[in-house]
Design an enzyme around this catalytic site. Structure first.
Site, PDB file in Angstrom:
ATOM      1  N   GLY A 194       6.621   4.817   8.537  1.00 10.96           N
ATOM      2  CA  GLY A 194       5.775   6.010   8.644  1.00 10.96           C
ATOM      3  C   GLY A 194       5.895   6.619  10.024  1.00 10.96           C
ATOM      4  O   GLY A 194       6.939   6.482  10.685  1.00 10.96           O
ATOM      5  N   SER A 195       4.844   7.256  10.463  1.00 11.59           N
ATOM      6  CA  SER A 195       4.916   7.987  11.731  1.00 11.59           C
ATOM      7  C   SER A 195       4.830   7.039  12.928  1.00 11.59           C
ATOM      8  O   SER A 195       4.245   5.954  12.844  1.00 11.59           O
ATOM      9  CB  SER A 195       3.764   8.988  11.788  1.00 11.59           C
ATOM     10  OG  SER A 195       2.534   8.302  11.721  1.00 11.59           O
ATOM     11  N   THR A 196       5.391   7.480  14.036  1.00  8.63           N
ATOM     12  CA  THR A 196       5.365   6.687  15.268  1.00  8.63           C
ATOM     13  C   THR A 196       3.921   6.495  15.729  1.00  8.63           C
ATOM     14  O   THR A 196       3.545   5.432  16.222  1.00  8.63           O
ATOM     15  CB  THR A 196       6.212   7.384  16.349  1.00  8.63           C
ATOM     16  OG1 THR A 196       7.570   7.373  15.892  1.00  8.63           O
ATOM     17  CG2 THR A 196       6.151   6.665  17.684  1.00  8.63           C
ATOM     18  N   CYS A 249      13.148  10.476   7.560  1.00  7.32           N
ATOM     19  CA  CYS A 249      12.997  10.021   8.951  1.00  7.32           C
ATOM     20  C   CYS A 249      14.297  10.153   9.723  1.00  7.32           C
ATOM     21  O   CYS A 249      14.294  10.429  10.916  1.00  7.32           O
ATOM     22  CB  CYS A 249      12.497   8.588   8.972  1.00  7.32           C
ATOM     23  SG  CYS A 249      13.445   7.486   7.941  1.00  7.32           S
ATOM     24  N   LYS A 305       0.873  -1.179   0.000  1.00 10.20           N
ATOM     25  CA  LYS A 305       0.000   0.000   0.000  1.00 10.20           C
ATOM     26  C   LYS A 305       0.911   1.230   0.000  1.00 10.20           C
ATOM     27  O   LYS A 305       1.491   1.592   1.006  1.00 10.20           O
ATOM     28  CB  LYS A 305      -0.870  -0.002   1.260  1.00 10.20           C
ATOM     29  CG  LYS A 305      -2.195   0.725   1.138  1.00 10.20           C
ATOM     30  CD  LYS A 305      -2.118   2.234   0.969  1.00 10.20           C
ATOM     31  CE  LYS A 305      -1.896   3.003   2.238  1.00 10.20           C
ATOM     32  NZ  LYS A 305      -1.712   4.448   2.011  1.00 10.20           N
ATOM     33  N   GLU A 345       9.278  15.725  15.768  1.00 10.54           N
ATOM     34  CA  GLU A 345       9.768  15.568  14.403  1.00 10.54           C
ATOM     35  C   GLU A 345       9.027  16.587  13.524  1.00 10.54           C
ATOM     36  O   GLU A 345       7.798  16.571  13.450  1.00 10.54           O
ATOM     37  CB  GLU A 345       9.455  14.144  13.933  1.00 10.54           C
ATOM     38  CG  GLU A 345      10.015  13.821  12.577  1.00 10.54           C
ATOM     39  CD  GLU A 345       9.721  12.379  12.139  1.00 10.54           C
ATOM     40  OE1 GLU A 345       8.624  11.881  12.425  1.00 10.54           O
ATOM     41  OE2 GLU A 345      10.604  11.780  11.507  1.00 10.54           O
ATOM     42  N   GLU A 365       9.426   0.932  10.972  1.00  4.98           N
ATOM     43  CA  GLU A 365      10.474   1.954  10.777  1.00  4.98           C
ATOM     44  C   GLU A 365       9.772   3.283  10.976  1.00  4.98           C
ATOM     45  O   GLU A 365       8.984   3.702  10.130  1.00  4.98           O
ATOM     46  CB  GLU A 365      11.030   1.893   9.348  1.00  4.98           C
ATOM     47  CG  GLU A 365      11.665   0.590   8.952  1.00  4.98           C
ATOM     48  CD  GLU A 365      13.011   0.362   9.589  1.00  4.98           C
ATOM     49  OE1 GLU A 365      13.563   1.310  10.191  1.00  4.98           O
ATOM     50  OE2 GLU A 365      13.511  -0.759   9.506  1.00  4.98           O
ATOM     51  N   VAL A 418       1.124   6.208  13.905  1.00  7.31           N
ATOM     52  CA  VAL A 418       0.465   5.121  13.173  1.00  7.31           C
ATOM     53  C   VAL A 418       1.145   3.781  13.502  1.00  7.31           C
ATOM     54  O   VAL A 418       0.487   2.749  13.617  1.00  7.31           O
ATOM     55  CB  VAL A 418       0.430   5.394  11.651  1.00  7.31           C
ATOM     56  CG1 VAL A 418      -0.133   4.208  10.894  1.00  7.31           C
ATOM     57  CG2 VAL A 418      -0.405   6.634  11.363  1.00  7.31           C
ATOM     58  N   GLY A 419       2.447   3.817  13.713  1.00  5.31           N
ATOM     59  CA  GLY A 419       3.171   2.606  14.116  1.00  5.31           C
ATOM     60  C   GLY A 419       2.563   1.998  15.376  1.00  5.31           C
ATOM     61  O   GLY A 419       2.374   0.782  15.470  1.00  5.31           O
TER      62      GLY A 419
HETATM   63  P1  NDP Z   1       1.691   8.109   8.235  1.00  5.46           P
HETATM   64  O1  NDP Z   1       2.367   7.301   9.271  1.00  5.46           O
HETATM   65  O2  NDP Z   1       0.322   8.569   8.511  1.00  5.46           O
HETATM   66  O3  NDP Z   1       1.656   7.304   6.854  1.00  5.46           O
HETATM   67  C1  NDP Z   1       2.523   6.296   6.439  1.00  5.46           C
HETATM   68  C2  NDP Z   1       1.746   5.264   5.627  1.00  5.46           C
HETATM   69  O4  NDP Z   1       0.762   4.628   6.452  1.00  5.46           O
HETATM   70  C3  NDP Z   1       0.953   5.846   4.479  1.00  5.46           C
HETATM   71  O5  NDP Z   1       0.905   4.919   3.432  1.00  5.46           O
HETATM   72  C4  NDP Z   1      -0.412   6.049   5.086  1.00  5.46           C
HETATM   73  O6  NDP Z   1      -1.430   6.178   4.155  1.00  5.46           O
HETATM   74  C5  NDP Z   1      -0.549   4.801   5.920  1.00  5.46           C
HETATM   75  N1  NDP Z   1      -1.486   4.906   7.025  1.00  5.46           N
HETATM   76  C6  NDP Z   1      -2.006   6.007   7.621  1.00  5.46           C
HETATM   77  N2  NDP Z   1      -2.820   5.662   8.630  1.00  5.46           N
HETATM   78  C7  NDP Z   1      -2.821   4.319   8.696  1.00  5.46           C
HETATM   79  C8  NDP Z   1      -3.447   3.356   9.544  1.00  5.46           C
HETATM   80  N3  NDP Z   1      -4.232   3.722  10.544  1.00  5.46           N
HETATM   81  N4  NDP Z   1      -3.214   2.060   9.330  1.00  5.46           N
HETATM   82  C9  NDP Z   1      -2.385   1.667   8.341  1.00  5.46           C
HETATM   83  N5  NDP Z   1      -1.766   2.517   7.509  1.00  5.46           N
HETATM   84  C10 NDP Z   1      -1.971   3.828   7.680  1.00  5.46           C
HETATM   85  O7  NDP Z   1       2.573   9.312   7.878  1.00  5.46           O
HETATM   86  P2  NDP Z   1       2.118  10.571   7.021  1.00  5.46           P
HETATM   87  O8  NDP Z   1       2.479  10.293   5.658  1.00  5.46           O
HETATM   88  O9  NDP Z   1       0.695  10.966   7.252  1.00  5.46           O
HETATM   89  O10 NDP Z   1       2.983  11.690   7.687  1.00  5.46           O
HETATM   90  C11 NDP Z   1       2.674  12.183   8.992  1.00  5.46           C
HETATM   91  C12 NDP Z   1       3.956  12.415   9.743  1.00  5.46           C
HETATM   92  O11 NDP Z   1       4.622  11.170   9.896  1.00  5.46           O
HETATM   93  C13 NDP Z   1       4.945  13.288   9.035  1.00  5.46           C
HETATM   94  O12 NDP Z   1       4.751  14.615   9.272  1.00  5.46           O
HETATM   95  C14 NDP Z   1       6.233  12.786   9.618  1.00  5.46           C
HETATM   96  O13 NDP Z   1       6.477  13.432  10.832  1.00  5.46           O
HETATM   97  C15 NDP Z   1       6.002  11.341   9.869  1.00  5.46           C
HETATM   98  N6  NDP Z   1       6.556  10.452   8.824  1.00  5.46           N
HETATM   99  C16 NDP Z   1       7.644   9.730   9.137  1.00  5.46           C
HETATM  100  C17 NDP Z   1       8.195   8.912   8.185  1.00  5.46           C
HETATM  101  C18 NDP Z   1       9.368   8.088   8.481  1.00  5.46           C
HETATM  102  O14 NDP Z   1       9.921   7.484   7.580  1.00  5.46           O
HETATM  103  N7  NDP Z   1       9.811   8.012   9.698  1.00  5.46           N
HETATM  104  C19 NDP Z   1       7.677   8.818   6.839  1.00  5.46           C
HETATM  105  C20 NDP Z   1       6.491   9.595   6.625  1.00  5.46           C
HETATM  106  C21 NDP Z   1       5.978  10.379   7.602  1.00  5.46           C
HETATM  107  P3  NDP Z   1      -1.740   7.639   3.576  1.00  5.46           P
HETATM  108  O15 NDP Z   1      -0.576   8.064   2.792  1.00  5.46           O
HETATM  109  O16 NDP Z   1      -2.915   7.443   2.728  1.00  5.46           O
HETATM  110  O17 NDP Z   1      -2.013   8.517   4.743  1.00  5.46           O
END
Ligand code: NDP
Length: 781
Positions: free
Chosen positions: A233-235, A289, A181, A386, A255, A237-238
């Protein structure tokens, strides 16, 4: 002299979009299938429409998981060499279409073509080559392991193609199939990749792409047909994902975010370090990140360093991502742009001084200037949160110890960059930093052979290298485990009157900080044999006892720094002292459990202590050879304080099999021994006392498993949690440990054969007792 525009053509990308009428379905089972609902993907640099993309529903996820399930068996059976050929073909395919991918990525994400062309795409290629190699070597190098099954992968928007490669390459190499996804903002390179991968011969169903928003990701996480989730992704959502997968048996790697320090010592090459800062925080507009977003400069050079940095910031060029001579492109989306602006304003309101160079930004689109915040307090929002944008905060320090303290003053632990011309100093600092990657006199270096991943709230698991491939494999011996047999609970037998001289009463206390301690609540519990005979009493530990034990384990930090030789000596000494009392332990086990193999359990326990004495100085890290003049040292570091719930089966051997690998690797343990048969562990106090085990290294709290587990799981000073109890225990361990994102190892109520060394001894457990830190050391002038 000034730069003129140097635009890269987007004609090929537009032609590819046109072949799809700029409208995409999901890629499932080897072809595009239409979606029911759609959303638009736009160009961050201009805000213009780029493509119409399907929004994945539960039904789409279900179809993709079914396709992946059908493909998984044949894909695994294809064998290592067969898969290696496919991964090699994917690497070649990416190379053939390198420019198409680079331009599409720049348009969809807004990052400079210089970066997609020179970093994202070549690194993605490298991942497929590297993992073609792991597929080839799987039968010989990873023979004890097999594929996990169907893997759900969720990736962010900051490195769309590269994150795909980091996730898809190891998963496919190991024999898994994938449902991916991509992020809502950046789905296009994943769709292009899926299409071209199938043209390159990848069998249908092996890689499926379902586009959509967070809800699509959540549906993938919750799908019962998925065996593993890999998320970047974000902590925030993690944490949700950790909770959603708790107790399901799905394996998980996370991650997550970071707030990484960039440490400049006064003997650093200051101009080199300034260039390092540019790469650390203005690369990909700071949407990284592991961005070096916290600058820590030694006081003596701080003024000069900031002066040079500001001068350099004035030379950065912000512009259209397809202009080959720009340094910074667009921010991903207006929402993110607003968030960055808001955080900077908050920083200023909290006392920071803002510097933004006088450079021209494009008149339209999503752009934010490179920003430096000085005079920042360690507790301010901008120093702790962050920002995920081109914003650097700066602080000063006086001594190396203060630098380490400031660097570690974060809930995250992803990466760090250390700048000093004194290699001894840099290499002294690196192991003290609580993070998964350290770059010495460099920053943001990545390679497929070098594991990447975090400590603490930056997540767990590694991507890349040998340490990364294990995340997509399961131990064959564990895969064959069956649910534990339900044990009959004994009822206290009627005691016949006895007027003989009673034996001297011995109620086992708890063992905390090297001393026997009375339980806080002053309660004890009776331990019965299978026939209901009283075999002893032990203290009934409570929350306070666990907290005291954790405090004692925290204070025993010296153990994590002790030499491996020293730890080995103590494990051998424990074996020696247990051996001296083997008969006593055997009769105790027999009395508690009634089993006939009590003697062999003691013998196996002695052997196991010897094994971990042997492993203590042999479970080495590695020296990776990334393609640069330099090395990356993969160091196995202890997790820190690990809580443990021991199994009821084999009460001594189970206890030893879990404690020994942890302490061999330098962890300190808070152990809840078998609830039904704890006396083997309480008898072990005397072995600990006579074996020179330093106070606080092993703490033992007897009592009710469920209550004690809850306190351990929720305790933020506990770094890891090993649970070998009931299925419910495993679920609550995973669910309750999300506060500080503990590394968990749980058995899901499946029975481990503690007598079988393939299931319960050596690297199978040692791997979980460490976290790998990669220290990059480039060399040469
Ligand atoms: P998210 O953690 O929200 O998104 C990462 C991925 O997870 C995307 O594909 C997102 O879909 C998906 N997602 C969102 N919500 C859910 C859920 N409940 N269950 C499963 N998957 C989900 O990061 P964002 O892109 O919204 O960014 C928000 C913040 O996160 C940024 O400002 C940054 O601080 C941090 N971030 C950190 C990253 C890293 O590598 N450490 C990478 C990206 C963001 P969708 O894109 O449709 O929202």
């Amino acid at each position: 002299m000034d730069y003129g525009p140097a635009p890269e053509s987007d004609a090929e990308v537009r032609a590819w979009l046109a072949t799809h009428k700029s409208s995409f379905g999901h890629f499932i089972g080897g072809k595009f299938v239409p979606g029911a609902k759609h959303f638009d993907s736009t160009e961050p640099a201009t805000g213009k429409f780029l493509a119409r993309v399907a929004e994945g529903s539960n039904k789409d996820i279900d179809a993709a998981v079914s396709a992946a399930r059908r493909a998984q068996g044949p894909w695994e059976k294809l064998g290592g060499h067969g898969r290696a050929r496919h991964l090699y073909a994917l690497a070649r395919m990416l190379q053939r279409h390198a420019r198409l991918f680079a331009v599409l990525e720049s348009l969809d994400n807004g990052k400079p073509i210089r970066e997609t062309r020179d970093l994202d795409v070549p690194l993605a290629v490298r991942h497929f080559y590297h993992h073609a190699g792991w597929a080839q070597l799987q039968d010989s190098e990873l023979a004890a392991y097999k594929a996990i099954g169907v893997v759900g992968q969720i990736i962010p928007w900051n490195f769309p193609l590269l994150m795909l490669a980091w996730k898809v390459a190891p998963a496919l190499a190991a024999g898994n199939t994938v449902v991916l996804k991509p992020a809502e903002f950046t789905p296009l390179t994943a769709l292009l990749f899926a299409e071209l991968a199938h043209k390159a011969g990848l069998p249908p169903g092996v890689l499926n792409v379902v586009t959509g928003e967070g809800a699509t990701g959540a549906a993938l996480v919750e799908h019962a047909g998925v065996d593993k989730i890999a998320f970047t992704g974000s902590t925030e959502v993690g944490r949700l994902i950790r909770k959603a997968t708790a107790g399901t048996g799905k394996s998980l790697t996370l991650e997550l975010g970071g707030k990484s320090p960039f440490i400049v010592f006064d003997d650093a090459d200051l101009d080199g370090a300034v260039e390092g800062v540019v790469d650390a925080i203005w690369f990909n507009q700071g949407q990284v990140c592991c961005a070096g977003s916290r600058l820590l400069v030694q006081e003596g050079v701080a003024t000069e360093f900031i002066k040079r940095l500001k001068r350099r910031m004035g030379k950065l060029r912000v512009g259209h991502p397809l202009d080959k001579s720009i340094d910074m492109g667009a921010i991903i989306d207006p929402i993110q742009l607003k968030r960055i602006g808001m955080l900077v304003d908050k920083g200023v309101a909290e006392g920071a001084e803002k510097f933004q160079p006088e450079i021209t930004l494009p008149a339209t689109g999503c752009f934010f200037p490179p920003t430096l915040l000085t005079n920042v307090e360690t507790s301010s929002t901008v120093a702790t949160e962050e920002i995920f944008g081109p914003v650097l905060v700066s602080m000063t320090f006086r001594t190396p110890d203060e630098a380490v303290m400031l660097a570690n003053n974060s809930r995250y632990g992803l990466s760090a960059s250390v700048w000093s011309e004194t290699i001894g100093l840099a290499l002294d600092i690196a192991p003290k930093l609580q993070c998964g990657v350290v770059w010495v006199n460099a920053t943001n270096l990545f390679d497929a052979a070098v594991g990447f991943g975090g400590y603490r709230e930056s997540g767990f698991g590694r991507e890349g290298g040998r340490e990364g491939i294990y995340e997509y494999l399961k131990l064959k011996a564990w895969a064959a485990r069956k649910p534990k047999a339900v044990q009959r609970i004994a009822i206290e037998a009627e005691v016949k009157p006895n007027f003989d001289e009673p034996s001297v009463d011995r109620t086992a206390k708890l063992f905390i900080g090297g001393k026997q301690a009375r339980p806080d609540g002053n309660y004890s519990r009776t331990i019965l044999s299978p026939s209901g005979k009283i075999v002893g009493e032990v203290g009934e530990g409570n929350r306070k006892d666990i907290r005291n034990a954790v405090a004692a384990a925290r204070a025993a930090e010296g153990w994590s720094k002790a030499t491996a030789h020293n730890r080995a000596q103590i494990l051998y000494y424990m074996a020696e002292n247990l051996s001296a009392r083997a008969d006593e332990f055997a009769s105790r086990i027999k009395a508690m459990t009634g089993v006939s193999k009590a003697k062999s359990e003691v013998k196996a326990s002695i052997l196991r202590l010897f094994s971990y004495g042997a492993w203590a100085d042999k479970y080495d890290g590695a020296v990776h050879s990334p393609p640069l003049r330099g090395v990356a040292l993969a160091m196995n570091e202890p997790l820190g304080v690990v809580g443990m719930i021991c199994p009821d089966e084999a009460p001594l051997l189970g206890f030893i099999s879990l404690v020994a690998p942890l302490i061999a690797m330098g962890n300190r343990a808070v152990v809840v021994p078998s609830e039904r048969h704890p006396l083997a562990a309480t008898d072990f106090y005397q072995v600990l006392e006579t074996s020179d085990v330093p106070a606080g290294v092993i703490n033992i709290v007897t009592g009710g498993r469920d209550t004690l587990l809850k306190t351990l799981a929720e305790h933020d000073d506990v770094d890891g949690l090993w649970v070998f109890g009931s299925k419910e225990n495993s679920a609550s361990a995973e669910k309750l440990s999300t506060g500080n994102l503990k590394r968990t190892l749980v058995d899901h109520g499946l029975a481990t054969d503690w007598f079988d060394s393939a299931s319960s001894e050596g690297p199978v457990l040692l791997r979980h007792a460490v976290q790998v830190k990669n220290i990059w050391i480039p060399y040469g002038e």
